[in-house]
Design an enzyme around this catalytic site. Structure first.
Site, mmCIF file in Angstrom:
data_model
loop_
_atom_site.group_PDB
_atom_site.id
_atom_site.type_symbol
_atom_site.label_atom_id
_atom_site.label_comp_id
_atom_site.label_asym_id
_atom_site.label_seq_id
_atom_site.Cartn_x
_atom_site.Cartn_y
_atom_site.Cartn_z
ATOM 1 N N ASP A 1 10.877 52.856 44.953
ATOM 2 C CA ASP A 1 11.646 53.603 45.948
ATOM 3 C C ASP A 1 12.141 52.682 47.063
ATOM 4 O O ASP A 1 13.208 52.910 47.648
ATOM 5 C CB ASP A 1 10.816 54.732 46.541
ATOM 6 C CG ASP A 1 10.728 55.946 45.633
ATOM 7 O OD1 ASP A 1 11.420 55.970 44.589
ATOM 8 O OD2 ASP A 1 9.962 56.877 45.958
ATOM 9 N N GLU B 1 -3.178 36.806 31.095
ATOM 10 C CA GLU B 1 -3.868 35.682 31.736
ATOM 11 C C GLU B 1 -5.383 35.708 31.502
ATOM 12 O O GLU B 1 -6.138 35.169 32.308
ATOM 13 C CB GLU B 1 -3.553 35.675 33.232
ATOM 14 C CG GLU B 1 -3.693 37.027 33.915
ATOM 15 C CD GLU B 1 -3.073 37.058 35.306
ATOM 16 O OE1 GLU B 1 -2.848 35.974 35.885
ATOM 17 O OE2 GLU B 1 -2.838 38.157 35.823
ATOM 18 N N ARG C 1 5.469 41.365 42.778
ATOM 19 C CA ARG C 1 4.175 41.376 42.086
ATOM 20 C C ARG C 1 3.191 42.224 42.889
ATOM 21 O O ARG C 1 2.877 41.922 44.036
ATOM 22 C CB ARG C 1 3.600 39.970 41.914
ATOM 23 C CG ARG C 1 2.227 40.027 41.243
ATOM 24 C CD ARG C 1 1.774 38.718 40.652
ATOM 25 N NE ARG C 1 1.289 37.772 41.646
ATOM 26 C CZ ARG C 1 0.577 36.676 41.343
ATOM 27 N NH1 ARG C 1 0.307 36.397 40.074
ATOM 28 N NH2 ARG C 1 0.194 35.852 42.292
ATOM 29 N N ASP D 1 -5.629 31.732 35.862
ATOM 30 C CA ASP D 1 -6.633 32.724 35.479
ATOM 31 C C ASP D 1 -7.043 32.573 34.027
ATOM 32 O O ASP D 1 -8.215 32.795 33.675
ATOM 33 C CB ASP D 1 -6.092 34.134 35.730
ATOM 34 C CG ASP D 1 -6.191 34.539 37.191
ATOM 35 O OD1 ASP D 1 -7.310 34.521 37.735
ATOM 36 O OD2 ASP D 1 -5.150 34.844 37.788
ATOM 37 N N HIS E 1 -1.747 37.791 45.828
ATOM 38 C CA HIS E 1 -2.467 36.711 46.501
ATOM 39 C C HIS E 1 -1.873 36.333 47.858
ATOM 40 O O HIS E 1 -2.367 35.410 48.499
ATOM 41 C CB HIS E 1 -2.525 35.477 45.603
ATOM 42 C CG HIS E 1 -3.357 35.664 44.372
ATOM 43 N ND1 HIS E 1 -4.706 35.950 44.413
ATOM 44 C CD2 HIS E 1 -3.028 35.625 43.056
ATOM 45 C CE1 HIS E 1 -5.179 36.065 43.172
ATOM 46 N NE2 HIS E 1 -4.182 35.884 42.336
#
Length: 257
Positions: free
Chosen positions: A87, A152, A73, A178, A48
């Site tokens: 990586d 969620e 995230r 959510d 987001h």
């Protein structure tokens, strides 16, 4: 020399209470400032917030050696995206919208080298191996990977017990906003039916061998979630903190003027 130890993963396993904050500016300077607050973990939000691989990589760099552990995230659990951020140096990922044990197992495999997983072996040119200065990185990296899955939705809650049985999942994060939306209470995670589901889910996670996590922006709700078993608890969002403080400061001066 083995892969660096993941202190966040170790603290979760030891039952430590860990307080976190969302880093949503998509900028390493802001994240570096946020790290001075001493939060145990910071979410570099690619779902987001306006982040891409380069901005995530830059924030991982400024958090290196800091107390605040970076939790990346991603907006989705695609294998290629997971490979890239690992990586870049991430060891802990938070993946949204996990609704089944099969999905959780696939994420576990995406974070691990063969034979336990499918992660591509290209860390020689990456920050993860300190640019080839950790000779045993590939052989030891799997043990330091930490996977946090977000449950969620109604379907995710229905599959929670099965998700909790997946080896390689370290924590389950309940997404209140959510979940409320999926339950028909858009924008109201405090609605009684939603609150009951959240309380039950946190309790079930805490009773398992996984850590329970959640986000709450007001102190009373955060304390309530902690009482339900939340172990990695996000208590702020940097964008919201700046906006609220700036508005309150200006409002005070207008009132005093």
């Amino acid at each position: 020399m083995p892969a660096p130890k993941n202190p966040f993963k170790a603290d979760l396993a030891n039952g430590e209470m860990l307080y976190g904050c969302w880093a949503g500016f998509g900028d390493p300077y802001a994240t570096e400032v946020l790290a001075t607050a001493g939060f145990d973990w910071l979410v570099i939000d690619g779902e987001h917030a306006p982040n891409d691989l380069r901005s995530i990589s830059a924030q991982l760099a400024v958090l290196s050696g800091k107390h605040s552990h970076p939790v990346v995230r991603l907006p989705m659990g695609e294998d290629w995206a997971i490979k890239q951020v690992l990586d870049a140096g991430a060891q802990t990922l938070l993946i949204p919208m996990v609704e089944s044990a099969d999905q959780a197992r696939a994420l576990v495999r995406a974070m691990r080298y063969p034979p336990e997983g499918i992660r591509g072996s290209g860390a020689a040119l990456a920050r993860a191996s300190h640019f080839s200065t950790i000779p045993d990185y590939i052989a030891t990296a799997n043990a330091q990977m930490c996977l946090l899955v977000q449950v969620e939705t109604v379907d995710g809650i229905a599959a929670l017990d099965e998700i909790l049985e997946v080896e390689g999942v370290d924590g389950v994060f309940i997404g209140p906003s959510d979940l409320a939306a999926d339950m028909g209470h858009l924008g109201d995670s405090s609605a009684p039916p939603v609150a009951r589901i959240i309380k039950d889910a946190l309790s079930r996670i805490a009773a398992s061998d996984k850590a329970a996590g959640i986000l709450a922006l007001d102190h009373a709700t955060a304390q309530k979630y902690a009482g339900c078993g939340a172990q990695f608890l996000a208590v702020g969002i940097d964008v919201v903190m700046l906006a609220q403080t700036a508005r309150a400061t200006m409002a005070k001066w207008r009132d005093d003027g």
